[in-house]
Design a protein around this motif. Structure first.
Motif, short mmCIF file in Angstrom:
data_model
loop_
_atom_site.label_atom_id
_atom_site.label_comp_id
_atom_site.label_asym_id
_atom_site.label_seq_id
_atom_site.Cartn_x
_atom_site.Cartn_y
_atom_site.Cartn_z
N THR A 4 0.88 -1.08 0.10
CA THR A 4 0.11 -0.05 0.09
C THR A 4 0.94 1.32 0.05
O THR A 4 0.77 2.24 -0.77
CB THR A 4 -0.87 -0.01 1.21
N ILE A 5 2.12 1.15 0.82
CA ILE A 5 2.82 2.42 0.94
C ILE A 5 3.42 2.55 -0.53
O ILE A 5 3.74 3.55 -0.86
CB ILE A 5 3.84 2.18 2.09
N GLY A 39 1.13 3.98 -2.90
CA GLY A 39 1.00 5.30 -2.69
C GLY A 39 2.20 6.18 -3.25
O GLY A 39 2.03 7.41 -3.65
N ASN A 89 1.64 6.79 -6.82
CA ASN A 89 0.46 7.77 -7.12
C ASN A 89 1.17 9.02 -6.78
O ASN A 89 0.26 10.16 -7.29
CB ASN A 89 -0.37 7.37 -6.42
N SER A 90 2.05 9.31 -6.25
CA SER A 90 2.57 10.68 -5.82
C SER A 90 3.35 11.43 -6.92
O SER A 90 3.69 12.46 -6.99
CB SER A 90 3.47 10.61 -4.66
N ASN A 149 -2.49 4.62 -13.82
CA ASN A 149 -2.82 5.68 -12.53
C ASN A 149 -4.17 5.77 -11.94
O ASN A 149 -4.18 5.80 -10.96
CB ASN A 149 -1.74 6.74 -12.89
N SER A 196 -4.99 2.70 -10.07
CA SER A 196 -3.97 2.45 -8.68
C SER A 196 -4.32 3.43 -7.59
O SER A 196 -4.39 3.12 -6.60
CB SER A 196 -2.60 2.97 -9.38
N VAL A 197 -5.25 4.47 -8.07
CA VAL A 197 -5.79 5.53 -7.15
C VAL A 197 -6.78 4.80 -6.34
O VAL A 197 -6.93 4.74 -5.11
CB VAL A 197 -6.26 6.76 -7.90
N TYR A 248 -5.32 1.94 -4.41
CA TYR A 248 -4.54 2.45 -3.01
C TYR A 248 -5.76 2.63 -2.03
O TYR A 248 -5.43 2.38 -0.99
CB TYR A 248 -4.08 3.62 -3.58
N LYS A 249 -6.94 3.06 -2.39
CA LYS A 249 -7.87 3.63 -1.42
C LYS A 249 -8.27 2.32 -0.77
O LYS A 249 -8.53 2.16 0.32
CB LYS A 249 -9.04 4.17 -1.87
N ASP A 298 -6.66 -0.47 -0.66
CA ASP A 298 -5.69 -1.20 0.18
C ASP A 298 -5.58 -0.54 1.47
O ASP A 298 -5.41 -1.23 2.64
CB ASP A 298 -4.52 -1.17 -0.36
N ILE A 299 -5.87 0.83 1.45
CA ILE A 299 -5.59 1.65 2.87
C ILE A 299 -6.71 0.98 3.85
O ILE A 299 -6.49 0.61 4.98
CB ILE A 299 -5.85 2.90 2.72
#
Length: 206
Positions: free
Chosen positions: A140-141, A144, A147-148, A168, A171-172, A175-176, A178-179
C-alpha cells in the motif's frame, strides 16, 4: 418421643437447607466460570455468544470477511503479495467458521485437547494475519509512492509493478481499497491475538 421427632425433623431441615445453599453456590460458580471461559469449561450452543473468548468468533468472521472483500476488489494487483494476503484471509475465515460450528454443536465435549487445539489454531492464525497485514501495508505504501508522481499533459502514466501494467487511474482506487484493507487486517490480527490470550488462560485451567 415428640421432642426427639421434632429434633430429628429440625436436623433434616438444616441439612436440606445447607445442601440447597451449596447447590446454589455451585450453580453460581459454574455460571461465573462459563461467562469468563477460564474454568476448564468449553461452552457450546448459544453459550458461545456470551462467553470470552468465544464471542470473538463472530467479530473475526465479520472483519475477516471485510478484509477478504477489500483485497479481492483490488483484482490482486500486484499479484505478489496480494495472492498471499487473500489466501491467508480465506484460510482464516474458513478455519474460524469451522471452529464456530464445532463449538456451537458441542462436538468438543469440553475436552482439554480441544482447548489446546483452540490455542494453537488461533495462535497460528494470529501469525498468518500479522504477516499478511505487514505485506499489505508495504504494498500500500509502495502504491502510494507511485501515485505521488506528477502526471503532465493529461496523459495516463503507465507503471510497471511486479510484472503487471497498472494505469494510474486504477491505482488510485486500488490504493484507497488497500488502505481500508490494511486497517481492517491489523484490527483482525488484534482480535486473533486477544482470542489466543484468553484461550491460553482457559487452557491452563484444564
Amino acid at each position: 418421643m415428640s421432642g426427639k421427632k421434632a429434633a430429628a425433623l429440625g436436623e433434616r431441615c438444616a441439612q436440606g437447607g445447607s445442601w440447597n445453599a451449596s447447590r446454589e453456590d455451585t450453580q453460581v460458580n459454574t455460571l461465573m466460570a462459563s461467562n469468563t471461559g477460564q474454568s476448564g469449561f468449553l461452552p457450546s450452543g448459544a453459550n458461545i455468544f456470551c462467553t470470552i473468548p468465544d464471542i470473538f468468533y463472530l467479530v473475526e468472521l465479520v472483519f475477516g470477511g471485510l478484509v477478504l472483500c477489500l483485497v479481492a476488489s483490488t483484482k490482486l494487483i500486484p499479484n505478489n503479495p496480494q495472492a498471499y494476503v487473500i489466501s491467508v484471509t480465506i484460510f482464516c475465515f474458513i478455519m474460524t467458521f469451522l471452529w464456530l460450528i464445532v463449538f456451537a454443536t458441542g462436538s468438543h465435549r469440553s475436552k482439554s485437547s480441544w482447548a489446546s487445539a483452540d490455542v494453537a489454531c488461533h495462535g497460528f492464525a494470529s501469525l498468518l494475519y500479522f504477516s499478511a497485514s505487514v505485506l499489505l501495508a508495504y504494498i500500500t505504501i509502495s502504491i502510494g509512492l507511485f501515485n505521488s508522481l506528477v502526471i503532465s499533459d493529461n496523459t495516463l502514466l503507465t507503471l510497471l509493478i511486479s510484472g503487471n501494467t497498472l494505469l494510474n487511474s486504477d491505482s488510485v482506487l486500488i490504493y484507497k481499497l488497500d488502505i481500508a484493507a490494511v486497517v481492517f487486517a491489523f484490527f483482525t490480527t488484534l482480535l486473533y491475538v486477544v482470542h489466543t490470550i484468553f484461550s491460553a488462560l482457559r487452557w491452563k485451567s484444564f
